[in-house]
Design an enzyme around this catalytic site. Structure first.
Site, short mmCIF file in Angstrom:
data_model
loop_
_atom_site.label_atom_id
_atom_site.label_comp_id
_atom_site.label_asym_id
_atom_site.label_seq_id
_atom_site.Cartn_x
_atom_site.Cartn_y
_atom_site.Cartn_z
N GLU A 92 63.34 47.09 67.29
CA GLU A 92 64.17 47.97 68.10
C GLU A 92 63.36 48.72 69.14
O GLU A 92 62.20 49.07 68.93
CB GLU A 92 64.91 48.96 67.20
CG GLU A 92 65.92 48.28 66.29
CD GLU A 92 66.66 49.24 65.37
OE1 GLU A 92 67.79 48.91 64.98
OE2 GLU A 92 66.10 50.30 65.03
N CYS A 105 60.97 53.94 74.47
CA CYS A 105 60.30 54.02 73.18
C CYS A 105 60.24 52.61 72.62
O CYS A 105 61.29 51.98 72.41
CB CYS A 105 61.05 54.96 72.24
SG CYS A 105 60.35 55.03 70.57
N CYS A 112 56.62 48.16 58.99
CA CYS A 112 55.45 49.04 58.96
C CYS A 112 54.90 49.05 57.55
O CYS A 112 55.64 48.94 56.57
CB CYS A 112 55.84 50.45 59.40
SG CYS A 112 54.44 51.59 59.58
N CYS A 116 55.45 56.15 55.15
CA CYS A 116 55.68 57.59 55.28
C CYS A 116 57.07 57.91 54.73
O CYS A 116 58.04 57.22 55.05
CB CYS A 116 55.57 58.01 56.75
SG CYS A 116 53.93 57.74 57.47
N CYS A 119 60.36 58.44 57.08
CA CYS A 119 60.61 57.48 58.16
C CYS A 119 61.35 56.25 57.63
O CYS A 119 60.93 55.64 56.64
CB CYS A 119 59.29 57.06 58.79
SG CYS A 119 59.45 55.88 60.14
N GLY A 163 56.41 50.50 63.52
CA GLY A 163 55.04 50.05 63.33
C GLY A 163 53.98 51.07 63.71
O GLY A 163 54.25 52.11 64.31
N GLU A 164 52.74 50.76 63.34
CA GLU A 164 51.56 51.57 63.65
C GLU A 164 50.74 50.85 64.72
O GLU A 164 50.11 49.82 64.45
CB GLU A 164 50.72 51.77 62.38
CG GLU A 164 49.32 52.30 62.60
CD GLU A 164 49.26 53.60 63.40
OE1 GLU A 164 48.60 53.60 64.46
OE2 GLU A 164 49.86 54.59 62.96
N SER A 195 51.24 56.53 69.91
CA SER A 195 51.31 57.43 68.76
C SER A 195 50.76 56.76 67.51
O SER A 195 51.08 55.60 67.23
CB SER A 195 52.77 57.85 68.54
OG SER A 195 52.89 58.67 67.40
N SER A 218 50.64 61.78 64.70
CA SER A 218 51.71 62.25 63.83
C SER A 218 51.08 63.07 62.72
O SER A 218 50.54 62.52 61.76
CB SER A 218 52.49 61.06 63.26
OG SER A 218 53.14 60.35 64.29
N LEU A 219 51.15 64.38 62.85
CA LEU A 219 50.45 65.28 61.93
C LEU A 219 51.38 65.73 60.79
O LEU A 219 51.15 65.42 59.62
CB LEU A 219 49.90 66.48 62.70
CG LEU A 219 48.97 67.41 61.95
CD1 LEU A 219 47.72 66.68 61.49
CD2 LEU A 219 48.60 68.60 62.83
N CYS A 337 63.83 59.92 66.47
CA CYS A 337 62.52 59.78 65.85
C CYS A 337 62.64 59.57 64.34
O CYS A 337 63.29 60.33 63.64
CB CYS A 337 61.69 61.03 66.14
SG CYS A 337 60.05 61.01 65.42
#
Length: 350
Positions: A92, A105, A112, A116, A119, A163-164, A195, A218-219, A337
């Protein structure tokens, strides 16, 4: 003979191919321009290349393109697009229109692997990395949609979809090259933000490669216990390790880091949490985006109260930290998000 995807061929290999088949070397430059500047999807579009040369290309190469599988428009004008890849997987991308920006985006992986807890994408398995061409295709599709729906050029790109990106390092950087180079889409590097959930050694590699785009981390919590609770990657990439790698990155690039901080009700929304974030911000040249939480199916968190969110942001601002609160957009179509792949399980084959 298995045909290779023309867009996975390097300039050098394509040049060697043309010379091997008795063609002029400059044909490789022409083809590359058609691929990355004009976004050609067939050889027949390459009008300044002879028919015989196009037939030669068709004989040896193919295009592995994606198609639009689904499109949804939110009440605020945000548009989510589901893209079907050549092997049947779906990812997406989102067009986010605001008064000042038109942002794409985009995704970097099918699914992923980071799990997390807040998410939706993290609840899916990582099926594979996206090719640089597949990342680029999302940008082109969303750019074209911005022109069609809003008569506006794309102003920004954020690698914040599925994804990362740093776990698909080569293809992420290659896609940025196709997007930014003069013979590509020619967008400014400063308009691109990648990100990451935070992988220390790869952040250092970004510094070594002296990348020009913006980096966001992403903290979501500024102490190790809380961060590990919601982001398992913190177990192997502690805040101390991240601070070291981010400072190394800053020394190499001189680009400030943006900390993304999704604020959750009764978890990380207190003034004590803000003090911890302030302390971490003072360790790294940075600014903060506070992001409203967007609920997901089976989610264990809730959106923080507006009053606590505003108080949190005010504390940081009054302490000298550049801070913005990002209000959710597209949440009614699960395009906000953390929501990608929530309803249609987009990492599965359709």
């Amino acid at each position: 003979m298995t045909k290779r995807d023309i867009r996975n061929i390097s300039k050098e290999d394509l040049r060697a191919f043309f010379l091997e088949h008795g063609e002029k070397a400059f044909r490789s430059k022409q083809v590359m321009e058609w691929l990355w500047k004009f976004s050609a999807r067939t050889f027949d579009e390459m009008s300044n290349i002879s028919l015989s040369t196009r037939e030669l290309l068709k004989e040896h190469f193919t295009f592995q393109t994606m198609t639009l599988a689904e499109q949804q428009i939110a009440e605020d004008g945000t548009i989510k697009m589901a893209f079907k890849l050549h092997d049947g997987y779906v990812v997406e991308g989102v067009l986010i229109p605001t008064e000042k920006r038109m942002t794409a985006c985009i995704s970097s992986q099918v699914g992923c692997s980071l799990t997390c807890s807040f998410c939706a994408t993290g609840k899916l398995k990582r099926m594979r990395n996206l090719e640089a061409s597949e990342i680029y295709d999302q940008v082109v599709a969303i750019r074209n949609l911005a022109r069609e729906k809003y008569n506006s050029a794309l102003s920004n790109i954020v690698y914040m979809g599925m994804g990362e990106p740093l776990l698909n390092y080569k293809n992420t950087l290659k896609s940025v090259e196709h997007i930014t180079e003069e013979k590509g889409l020619h967008m400014a590097s400063k308009r691109i933000t990648v990100s990451t959930a935070g992988i220390s050694k790869i952040i250092k590699q970004l510094g070594n490669d002296e990348v020009k785009f913006n980096l966001a981390l992403s903290l979501h919590a500024a102490n190790d216990a809380k961060r590990s609770e919601i982001m398992p990657i913190n177990d192997s990439n502690s805040l101390d390790a991240l601070a070291e790698s981010l400072n190394y990155y800053y020394q190499k690039t001189k680009n400030k880091i943006t900390f993304e901080y999704i604020i959750f009700r009764d978890f990380n929304d207190s003034i004590e949490d803000a003090k911890e974030l302030l302390h971490f911000c003072r360790r790294v040249p940075s600014k903060v985006n506070i992001i409203e939480y967007n609920p997901i199916d089976d989610g264990i968190f809730e959106k923080a109260d507006k009053e606590r969110t505003d108080a949190f942001a005010s504390y940081l601002e009054n302490s000298g930290i550049t801070c913005k609160v990002r209000r959710s957009r597209g949440k009614d179509i699960d395009a906000a998000c953390g929501q990608l792949a929530n309803k249609n399980k987009a990492a599965l084959k359709s």
